[in-house]
Design an enzyme around this catalytic site. Sequence first.
Site, PDB file in Angstrom:
ATOM      1  N   LYS A 147       0.827  -1.218   0.000  1.00 29.05           N
ATOM      2  CA  LYS A 147       0.000   0.000   0.000  1.00 29.05           C
ATOM      3  C   LYS A 147       0.861   1.269   0.000  1.00 29.05           C
ATOM      4  CE  LYS A 147      -2.522  -0.471   3.622  1.00 29.05           C
ATOM      5  NZ  LYS A 147      -2.760  -1.620   4.499  1.00 29.05           N
TER       6      LYS A 147
ATOM      7  N   THR B 230       3.935   1.727  -1.052  1.00 29.64           N
ATOM      8  CA  THR B 230       4.631   1.978  -2.314  1.00 29.64           C
ATOM      9  C   THR B 230       3.636   2.377  -3.411  1.00 29.64           C
ATOM     10  OG1 THR B 230       4.592  -0.370  -2.873  1.00 29.64           O
ATOM     11  CG2 THR B 230       6.533   0.433  -1.742  1.00 29.64           C
TER      12      THR B 230
ATOM     13  N   ARG C  22       1.356   7.768   7.488  1.00 30.02           N
ATOM     14  CA  ARG C  22       1.508   7.654   8.927  1.00 30.02           C
ATOM     15  C   ARG C  22       2.986   7.630   9.297  1.00 30.02           C
ATOM     16  NH1 ARG C  22      -1.214   2.180   9.427  1.00 30.02           N
ATOM     17  NH2 ARG C  22      -0.484   2.151   7.284  1.00 30.02           N
TER      18      ARG C  22
ATOM     19  N   LYS D  80      10.398   3.074   5.897  1.00 28.82           N
ATOM     20  CA  LYS D  80       9.197   2.679   5.204  1.00 28.82           C
ATOM     21  C   LYS D  80       9.257   3.135   3.759  1.00 28.82           C
ATOM     22  CE  LYS D  80       4.293   2.683   5.897  1.00 28.82           C
ATOM     23  NZ  LYS D  80       3.235   2.798   6.843  1.00 28.82           N
TER      24      LYS D  80
ATOM     25  N   ALA E 289      -3.884   0.453  14.202  1.00 28.24           N
ATOM     26  CA  ALA E 289      -5.071   0.228  13.379  1.00 28.24           C
ATOM     27  C   ALA E 289      -6.051  -0.746  14.041  1.00 28.24           C
ATOM     28  CB  ALA E 289      -4.684  -0.275  11.994  1.00 28.24           C
TER      29      ALA E 289
ATOM     30  N   PHE F  64      -3.899  -1.693   7.604  1.00 29.55           N
ATOM     31  CA  PHE F  64      -4.546  -3.009   7.514  1.00 29.55           C
ATOM     32  C   PHE F  64      -5.378  -3.153   6.225  1.00 29.55           C
ATOM     33  CE2 PHE F  64      -4.583  -3.891  12.411  1.00 29.55           C
ATOM     34  CZ  PHE F  64      -3.213  -3.974  12.384  1.00 29.55           C
TER      35      PHE F  64
ATOM     36  N   PHE G  51       4.339  -8.278  -9.573  1.00 30.07           N
ATOM     37  CA  PHE G  51       5.648  -8.867  -9.310  1.00 30.07           C
ATOM     38  C   PHE G  51       6.149  -9.530 -10.590  1.00 30.07           C
ATOM     39  CE2 PHE G  51       6.454  -8.982  -4.634  1.00 30.07           C
ATOM     40  CZ  PHE G  51       5.369  -8.221  -4.252  1.00 30.07           C
TER      41      PHE G  51
ATOM     42  N   TRP H 227       7.292  -0.360  -8.444  1.00 31.64           N
ATOM     43  CA  TRP H 227       8.445  -0.888  -7.723  1.00 31.64           C
ATOM     44  C   TRP H 227       9.670  -0.897  -8.628  1.00 31.64           C
ATOM     45  CZ3 TRP H 227       9.460  -0.782  -2.988  1.00 31.64           C
ATOM     46  CH2 TRP H 227      10.511  -1.536  -2.434  1.00 31.64           C
TER      47      TRP H 227
END
Lengths: 717, 717
Positions: free
Chosen positions: B180, B182, B204, B215, B422, B453, B541, B570
């Site tokens: 989420k 990225t 966050r 992160k 969360a 989440f 991926f 990515w």
Amino acid sequence: REDLASLHEQHPGIQPVLAIVQLVEELLRLNGDPGVHGVFLHLPPSSLSSRVLNSIQPEKDVDGCVLVSFCGPCVEWAYWWSGSTQVMQADVAVLVGDAHRGLPPISIPAFADIEISRSQTPKAIDQLAQEIGLLPEELEAYGRTKAKVRLSLLDRLKEQPDGKYVLVAGITPTPLGEGKSTVTIGLVQALSAHLKLNSVACLRQPSQGPTFGVKGTLYFNLHLTGDIHAITAANNLVAAAIDARILHESTQSDKALYNRLVPSVNGMRRFSPIQLARLHRLGISKSDPGALTPEEAKTFVRLDLDPEKVTWQRVIDTNDRFLRKITVGQANTEKGHSRQTQFDIAVASEIMAILALSDGLADMKQRLGRMVVGSSRSGQPVTADDLGVTGALAVLMKDAIKPTLMQTLEGTPVFVHAGPFANIAHGNSSVLADKLALKLVGEDGYVVTEAGFGADIGMEKFFNIKCRASGLKPNVVVLVATVRALKMHGGGPNVSAGAPLPKEYIMENLKLVADGCSNLKKQIQIAHLFGVPVVVALNVFQTDTQAEIDLVCRIAEKTGATAAVPCHHWSRGGRGSVDLAHAVKEAARQKNNFQFLYDLQMPIHEKIRTIAQKVYGAEDIDLSPEAQAKIEYYTQQGYNTLPICMAKTHLSLSHMPEKKGVPTGFVLPIRDVRASIGAGFIYPLVGSMSTMPGLPTRPCFYDIDLDPVTEEITGLF
Amino acid sequence: REDLASLHEQHPGIQPVLAIVQLVEELLRLNGDPGVHGVFLHLPPSSLSSRVLNSIQPEKDVDGCVLVSFCGPCVEWAYWWSGSTQVMQADVAVLVGDAHRGLPPISIPAFADIEISRSQTPKAIDQLAQEIGLLPEELEAYGRTKAKVRLSLLDRLKEQPDGKYVLVAGITPTPLGEGKSTVTIGLVQALSAHLKLNSVACLRQPSQGPTFGVKGTLYFNLHLTGDIHAITAANNLVAAAIDARILHESTQSDKALYNRLVPSVNGMRRFSPIQLARLHRLGISKSDPGALTPEEAKTFVRLDLDPEKVTWQRVIDTNDRFLRKITVGQANTEKGHSRQTQFDIAVASEIMAILALSDGLADMKQRLGRMVVGSSRSGQPVTADDLGVTGALAVLMKDAIKPTLMQTLEGTPVFVHAGPFANIAHGNSSVLADKLALKLVGEDGYVVTEAGFGADIGMEKFFNIKCRASGLKPNVVVLVATVRALKMHGGGPNVSAGAPLPKEYIMENLKLVADGCSNLKKQIQIAHLFGVPVVVALNVFQTDTQAEIDLVCRIAEKTGATAAVPCHHWSRGGRGSVDLAHAVKEAARQKNNFQFLYDLQMPIHEKIRTIAQKVYGAEDIDLSPEAQAKIEYYTQQGYNTLPICMAKTHLSLSHMPEKKGVPTGFVLPIRDVRASIGAGFIYPLVGSMSTMPGLPTRPCFYDIDLDPVTEEITGLF
């Protein structure tokens, strides 16, 4: 004036209040100042007329040309130009060291002409930084009124001679207060604003817990730049690692531990650098994880920490008395591994002492790695390096190591950095802040740094521990006293908060003053043991009479103080400390024969005895069996050449807080001896030291408030 | 070009790489851009030739004259001019809202031409701030790459229409990860750099404990701007105040307590404002401390906290499992008042949830004061206001309330602010960061914010709790999924760390994908319950096959998703998310019928049942007797109109973590019900929630290191 006109035309929004003629006058003054070796003009091109440039003498024209700034911060310049009558001097920054041209810095007053504020509004921190000769890339702002200063400054100014190094210490503290911090601030304000000498104050960062972070006349904010929070995080990471490791070792086989500690990643097993270092310490010279014998693997994976012998405590920056003794590990997930331990107040962390004594990032990292957190069941010390946590600690502390630049109410610079306890640690601000400041002020400037508690503790540790770590040589000790506190040392009655002050402290009483001066005399003599001249600063209160003031000064000078000066900084700001500033300047000119009190090679108990007898006036020391055993253990571990950091009450020269004046005929009991190996000192415990304050029935937070609209804070003094 | 020549002459050190002709070309382009309502030239006077000024169309000349900066930051300008080919656009800042002239801001792209970085070096934070239209006085730098943004911005831009509000949520999480964060970063990079739309990501702040603060693709530092440390300090001040108060009440008479709480200062006794507020809550309308009856004084001084019913826990930002259950108060000084309690990880503090939900300083202060810390022996709630600590908490939190501005690797803006749990909290970044961002991007811009989440938890709370608090209306939900995670929901085997990935996740397996899409479908349907359009972002991926990708997209679109887009951020950064950005832009154009899931006036258990049935797919709920009793208590106290914040496992739509896909036929057990009155929600506990993580045998700190010379950090990913 024609330049002024064209300037005005180009910048229609700006009303210059200073004429070019004044700029020229200032340059002519600089020509005649033998302390000024060169001139750096920080002005927009339009004002660099030939009249201005020609007014500079060739001798001041270093390197064959006047160093003229062509790309200075025009905006700020315009702002200053229009807003203040003080700024011209600040703008005509007198600097020879210009990093961009690679010139070696020469000793000159870099910021004698700092802008002195008369208002309550602090100036922008980047303005202050520029005034004191910092390059923009050496500054890391934290909001608008504070900034961290990068250590690269030390490298840039390494050829610059140090300024004069002044320590502010006090007589034995009483509940009446002495005012060391306000003397420190008053002195730098007087030196800067009135004697026009570069000067920087170096203060300790106050703990948030006890004081809500307010001290003296500085602009503080509760979190400052987060150094104490960083220390808390680093300290508690070590604590969590200790208990987790004990748990994991108790529940896993050697093989399982080894497989987890040296895992196979994409089919490859490798020791991390910190694991290789542990192998090296264990005498295992192998680097292939497959090559260790089962016995070697066992030695490697098992720190075998004895839960009873863990000396590392958790810390928190809150006055939380219920954490003085606790039991941890009571959840089912911890499988019965509960043990008793405690939280200390954050500033009591060894990491705070390390921050204060470190000479740089590499030195700090080595000290962090050397910290002993407990011992194994076989009696071997276990270190942060053994836990594998050193790199993470260094990362957590990498910003905290940069001193924080702030300003006094008069706009002069202050470094706030580190605040270790003055009993279980050495109670002085950081070596690095002092070093940065000494370079910044230059040969004719002054750095005024403050030691915690009375001179017998804070000053003794400043000399024997901090100066030993830094290699710096102090020039002058300023010893702070008040008539009131001396009266208490002379036998005056006790005082209690809330109750009216007894009349002895309000009315003239020369007998009490004369008797109490015994403490002042003793503290002067202690400073002289180290060969450093002493100036007594008598912090004057309204109720002090002239006869009382004169008496103190007479006794101080008779005892050998270079001078004894009444100070009125509390009522008059920097102006009230001008006499003190002159006296300090005079004392700094004296030859001084600084020496340490003891040789590090002496046995531990001899070092303790030397301090007890020569400084405290004890007849001898009395080591408990525990203390004796610890001294033997530390000696056997090779820690015997560390300096000594006495953990003694600050309320008396002896170990008995109620004994004022100069107690004699006592034997100093040494209850226990502990060690901060990373910080680098042995600390004998004289009596019990509280490392966690509590909250009273009505904590000061009842009066603290924030107006959500104006953002104004009330109730913090 | 003659301007260029004269510029070059005046600034001999600078080599301009852009000619005035390019500046003129850019102005001509702006003339033709209907989205641009005015032009603000941020250039030094020397380049404002008539040729430049005349190239601006009269229509772009707002208020009758071109807004020309005469005192811009010439230094930076010179630097940009010489250093980059991207800067001209950034420098020709397109702005109508000029605070100095008091013009109302008009909706225009304030920072469509942000400088996109191709290097790994972040730009200076003040440059980014200028690019996105912040005024210098709205910024508080913390070092060079992060800054807090002052809330005064909200006031300056209050007439500015909000941008589009996009929430990134995910399918039910699996150990394989969805990405989420990225996706969030990739999306804003694509919107900014490739679609040239203003966009800001709101994230966050990660906890230092579990992750060491790293992160996604952001430049993080472990302490960031100290918000979590501020929360820790505030939280633990409350905890210390609670235990100290219990102790003091137990050892003092009513009279002694009263004399200490309302002391005589210089002969005057006065209630502090927070004490007057307590009297008011107690129904005692007196303001003279001498006027209270003994009974009233007793009621006033005795909070009478029941030690067994203290719900407030201490917090620490370290994974310290040994603090999960502890006994405090075991020192003699605490006189036997020991009790069992626990430390939670700092982000689990109610103060973190308050920070995330507050609308401003006044709102935060009120929420802090309302926090219930336990109940009295007679069953009355005791609040932070009763403890007298609210003002101090507000002071401790006054800087934390300002969102922190940072940047992505591509140099686009990110707000990092607040990171509540969360489960026991609502798991979303702050209302204030979103509001600032929505104003900054303007009507055509995008704010992308992320919920913790799966969508059943983070998104549900975003809608029902956060949007209710903020009054903001979301435009689009981006639902993130991966082929791998869907395979696990479809019945794929479990995975374990270290072991090779089972072949099901590496080879094409359309059956598993199709079955697992049940979870994706359900989460899309949940979003539709709230009337908001959904775009599915399939985080691709290398091992995903085209057939698998197509299958997911087909199912998603059939379920009603506005679009389903494969993302390659990515491997390709912002470019890999361009399709997603287009789809989001398209979806945001759709009409949406945002609505809450339940009415606050419904009884507590009905609200819980609504979430359980409509969102989780439960048949019903089963309230334990404790839960039932708590609901009655909260209802009686008037807390029944608060929204619900379910504390449920994130690993399944049900309460059973092992049930993947879409579990059916279950009854949701409600073990207990708790309340965060200051944050403003009731949180039912479904199973047990760990609020303190632990350290593994080989924590990641083994690999973390700092090079003391280069200051480079290794081992943080």
